[in-house]
Design an enzyme around this catalytic site. Structure first.
Site, PDB file in Angstrom:
ATOM      1  CB  THR A   1      -0.897   0.039   1.124  1.00  0.00           C
ATOM      2  OG1 THR A   1      -1.824  -1.188   1.236  1.00  0.00           O
ATOM      3  CG2 THR A   1      -1.684   1.243   1.287  1.00  0.00           C
TER       4      THR A   1
ATOM      5  CD  GLN B   1     -42.131 -12.029  10.675  1.00  0.00           C
ATOM      6  OE1 GLN B   1     -41.637 -13.108  10.162  1.00  0.00           O
ATOM      7  NE2 GLN B   1     -42.906 -11.919  11.734  1.00  0.00           N
TER       8      GLN B   1
ATOM      9  CD  GLU C   1      -2.254  -5.175   8.540  1.00  0.00           C
ATOM     10  OE1 GLU C   1      -2.468  -5.261   9.710  1.00  0.00           O
ATOM     11  OE2 GLU C   1      -1.367  -4.624   8.020  1.00  0.00           O
TER      12      GLU C   1
HETATM   13  C1  LIG Z   1      -4.837  -4.419  -1.574  1.00  0.00           C
HETATM   14  C2  LIG Z   1      -3.865  -5.032  -0.892  1.00  0.00           C
HETATM   15  C3  LIG Z   1      -3.136  -4.352  -0.186  1.00  0.00           C
HETATM   16  C4  LIG Z   1      -1.983  -4.843   0.688  1.00  0.00           C
HETATM   17  N1  LIG Z   1      -1.238  -4.135   1.467  1.00  0.00           N
HETATM   18  C5  LIG Z   1       0.197  -4.646   1.772  1.00  0.00           C
HETATM   19  C6  LIG Z   1       0.946  -3.699   2.507  1.00  0.00           C
HETATM   20  O1  LIG Z   1       0.621  -2.639   2.669  1.00  0.00           O
HETATM   21  N2  LIG Z   1       2.234  -4.536   2.915  1.00  0.00           N
HETATM   22  C7  LIG Z   1       2.359  -5.623   2.852  1.00  0.00           C
HETATM   23  O2  LIG Z   1       3.383  -6.328   3.002  1.00  0.00           O
HETATM   24  N3  LIG Z   1       1.303  -6.443   2.246  1.00  0.00           N
HETATM   25  C8  LIG Z   1       0.159  -5.934   1.848  1.00  0.00           C
HETATM   26  N4  LIG Z   1      -0.805  -6.785   1.295  1.00  0.00           N
HETATM   27  C9  LIG Z   1      -0.380  -8.473   1.073  1.00  0.00           C
HETATM   28  C10 LIG Z   1      -1.523  -9.117   1.949  1.00  0.00           C
HETATM   29  O3  LIG Z   1      -1.133  -9.204   3.505  1.00  0.00           O
HETATM   30  C11 LIG Z   1      -1.304 -10.502   1.431  1.00  0.00           C
HETATM   31  O4  LIG Z   1      -2.016 -10.529  -0.089  1.00  0.00           O
HETATM   32  C12 LIG Z   1      -1.980 -11.691   2.374  1.00  0.00           C
HETATM   33  O5  LIG Z   1      -1.053 -11.853   3.470  1.00  0.00           O
HETATM   34  C13 LIG Z   1      -1.922 -12.965   1.628  1.00  0.00           C
HETATM   35  O6  LIG Z   1      -0.842 -13.362   0.746  1.00  0.00           O
HETATM   36  P1  LIG Z   1      -0.931 -14.019  -0.557  1.00  0.00           P
HETATM   37  O7  LIG Z   1      -1.910 -12.685  -1.447  1.00  0.00           O
HETATM   38  O8  LIG Z   1       0.353 -14.341  -1.175  1.00  0.00           O
HETATM   39  O9  LIG Z   1      -1.727 -15.137  -0.340  1.00  0.00           O
HETATM   40  P2  LIG Z   1      -1.288 -16.542  -0.203  1.00  0.00           P
HETATM   41  O10 LIG Z   1      -0.634 -16.609   1.070  1.00  0.00           O
HETATM   42  O11 LIG Z   1      -0.777 -17.440  -1.424  1.00  0.00           O
HETATM   43  O12 LIG Z   1      -2.814 -17.310   0.243  1.00  0.00           O
HETATM   44  C14 LIG Z   1      -3.554 -17.763  -0.922  1.00  0.00           C
HETATM   45  C15 LIG Z   1      -4.832 -18.698  -0.037  1.00  0.00           C
HETATM   46  O13 LIG Z   1      -4.326 -19.700   0.525  1.00  0.00           O
HETATM   47  C16 LIG Z   1      -4.773 -19.460   1.972  1.00  0.00           C
HETATM   48  N5  LIG Z   1      -3.393 -20.216   2.846  1.00  0.00           N
HETATM   49  C17 LIG Z   1      -2.350 -19.975   2.781  1.00  0.00           C
HETATM   50  N6  LIG Z   1      -1.813 -20.642   3.881  1.00  0.00           N
HETATM   51  C18 LIG Z   1      -2.633 -21.368   4.568  1.00  0.00           C
HETATM   52  C19 LIG Z   1      -2.640 -22.140   5.647  1.00  0.00           C
HETATM   53  N7  LIG Z   1      -1.301 -22.447   6.095  1.00  0.00           N
HETATM   54  N8  LIG Z   1      -3.783 -22.594   5.952  1.00  0.00           N
HETATM   55  C20 LIG Z   1      -4.892 -22.464   5.456  1.00  0.00           C
HETATM   56  N9  LIG Z   1      -5.044 -21.682   4.304  1.00  0.00           N
HETATM   57  C21 LIG Z   1      -3.788 -20.871   3.870  1.00  0.00           C
HETATM   58  C22 LIG Z   1      -4.886 -18.144   2.251  1.00  0.00           C
HETATM   59  O14 LIG Z   1      -5.882 -17.880   3.354  1.00  0.00           O
HETATM   60  C23 LIG Z   1      -5.499 -17.742   0.857  1.00  0.00           C
HETATM   61  O15 LIG Z   1      -6.786 -18.075   0.997  1.00  0.00           O
HETATM   62  C24 LIG Z   1      -1.761  -6.495   0.680  1.00  0.00           C
HETATM   63  C25 LIG Z   1      -2.659  -7.005  -0.211  1.00  0.00           C
HETATM   64  C26 LIG Z   1      -3.486  -6.441  -0.977  1.00  0.00           C
HETATM   65  C27 LIG Z   1      -4.618  -7.167  -1.877  1.00  0.00           C
END
Ligand SMILES: Cc1cc2nc3c(=O)[nH]c(=O)nc-3n(C[C@H](O)[C@H](O)[C@H](O)COP(=O)(O)OP(=O)(O)OC[C@H]3O[C@@H](n4cnc5c(N)ncnc54)[C@H](O)[C@@H]3O)c2cc1C
Length: 410
Positions: free
Chosen positions: A170, A305, A390
């Site tokens: 972000t 309702q 987060e």
């Molecule tokens: C709009 C936006 C703003 C953001 N801002 C920031 C920021 O400012 N700074 C920053 O550092 N990051 C930021 N992020 C990153 C964000 O924190 C990550 O997208 C998030 O942590 C998920 O990581 P990933 O997208 O790689 O998904 P992945 O980790 O690849 O996960 C994919 C799916 O698998 C599931 N999964 C993964 N591991 C497990 C497990 N062990 N058990 C069960 N399910 C699991 C997840 O829940 C998810 O449904 C941002 C993301 C977005 C989309």
């Protein structure tokens, strides 16, 4: 402050200061943010004029952030975020995104680092600055331990050299100060990581892809590329002595406390939950108003309702999410550890509530709810982010699952 709060007890009666802040933020959200929301969602750009307006009244400022962060009851920041995000989540995040970078420095930095860098993250009216917190990477989202960005110390110059690619940041690339989590020793996972401040205009830091998103489109999200980025030794958050001591304890096989980035996320979870509560409340209120006006079969649809019960569920869910959020915020402020994962519980419930309630609001508005002429479709798109960033809802459930079972749930 109420007598209960003065004694450090939990009270649902907001202090006079917090009530005043709430009303002041609400006014800005109602008069400035909400009217501009649809435009900036369509433009998919950082709403600089709105940030400038917020800076002019002191809402986008280090002073406001610090005052609410330190606010005695713990409810100042969450109450403010609920109001701001009630106005609009995309603009809200453009105003609140710097806060995450600021928290990373405020939670783990030295007083000198706070004094030097926090003002640089906010700037002043006419000279707006932004901060970005860069933890996520293409191969390290939920799995923070997999971070590949490397930080190598150059003793000759007392500098750290950063190399890697961050994603989903972000304000990434447009921020003045980037706060970057990097690995000093990859074999140690999160225990070998440290957080670094990258000062404005540091050579080697550039913006990669800017993402076109489903929701919160007024908030800028982009990759950040770090190519031989050199930062002074004083930019290691918490200082080198503390890092060296931690690495030495790990080398001796001793337990070390949770890694700084994790602590940042844990403390910021109630704030993120409050943002989701704001979006959910906006949708519940809007759908309620609509249901009392829209007439079908000769009576307001809210008289059925089938509709009124949905509204009842929506309002009950928003209330429940808010109470969990306030509890977690109060605990964090008063130094109570989240032993039963209360931070994660607040974030999980508020995020899922926002998605469900905004979807119900679309249903109650019928065809109108599905168009861009009405705000509920945007709120539904915006709400989804709270189940992803987060820590995803699954990661929150993992943390809660560990707390309730005592098992190493994976
Ligand atoms: C709009 C936006 C703003 C953001 N801002 C920031 C920021 O400012 N700074 C920053 O550092 N990051 C930021 N992020 C990153 C964000 O924190 C990550 O997208 C998030 O942590 C998920 O990581 P990933 O997208 O790689 O998904 P992945 O980790 O690849 O996960 C994919 C799916 O698998 C599931 N999964 C993964 N591991 C497990 C497990 N062990 N058990 C069960 N399910 C699991 C997840 O829940 C998810 O449904 C941002 C993301 C977005 C989309």
């Amino acid at each position: 402050m109420s007598p209960d709060q003065a004694a450090g007890g939990f009270s649902l009666a907001l202090s006079e200061e917090v009530q005043q802040t709430r009303d002041w933020v609400h006014e800005f959200a109602r008069d400035v943010v909400r009217p501009a929301a649809a435009e900036w969602d369509e433009r998919e750009e950082t709403p600089w004029p709105i940030i400038e307006q917020a800076a002019k009244i002191g809402l986008y400022s280090l002073d406001f952030f610090a005052t609410q962060w330190m606010e005695a009851t713990g409810l100042g920041l969450v109450v403010s975020f609920e109001e701001l995000f009630w106005g609009d989540a995309g603009i809200g995040l453009s105003l609140g995104g710097t806060g995450l970078a600021a928290v990373a420095v405020a939670s783990n930095g030295t007083p000198e680092q706070m004094g030097e860098w926090l003002p640089e993250m906010f700037g002043s009216p006419g000279d707006i600055r932004l901060g970005a917190f860069c933890s996520s990477e293409p191969e390290a989202g939920s799995d923070v331990g997999a971070i590949r960005t490397r930080a190598v110390y150059d003793q000759a110059t007392d500098e750290w050299v950063l190399n890697g690619t961050k994603t989903w940041a972000t304000n990434g690339g447009i921020a003045d100060v980037h706060v970057v989590v990097a690995s000093v020793d990859r074999t140690l996972g999160t225990r070998g990581q440290a957080t670094f401040i990258v000062p404005p205009k540091t050579p080697g830091l550039s913006q990669g892809q800017k993402f076109r998103k489903h929701g919160i489109r007024a908030s800028h999200t982009a990759e950040v590329v770090l190519d031989d980025v050199r930062v002074p030794g004083r930019c290691l958050v918490g200082g080198k002595d503390r890092l060296d001591a931690r690495l030495a304890r790990v080398a001796e096989g001793k337990r070390v406390g949770e890694q700084a980035a994790m602590r940042t996320f844990e403390r910021s979870r109630p704030s993120v939950a409050a943002m989701a509560v704001g979006v959910a409340r906006a949708a519940a209120e809007y759908a309620t108003e609509y249901a009392t006006q829209r007439v079908q079969f000769g009576r307001p649809i809210g008289q059925n309702q089938g509709v009124a019960f949905q509204l009842a569920d929506m309002h009950a869910a928003v209330d429940a999410a808010r109470l969990l959020t306030w509890r977690a915020a109060w605990m964090a402020r008063h130094g109570h550890a989240f032993e039963h994962a209360e931070g994660s519980i607040s974030k999980l419930v508020a995020a899922e509530t926002a998605v469900r309630v905004t979807e119900q609001a679309i249903q109650i508005l019928g065809g109108n709810g599905y168009t861009r002429e009405y705000p509920v479709e945007r709120w539904h798109r915006d709400a989804k982010i709270f189940t992803i960033f987060e820590g995803t809802s699954e990661i929150q459930r993992m943390i809660i699952g560990r707390a309730v079972t005592g098992l190493d749930v994976r």
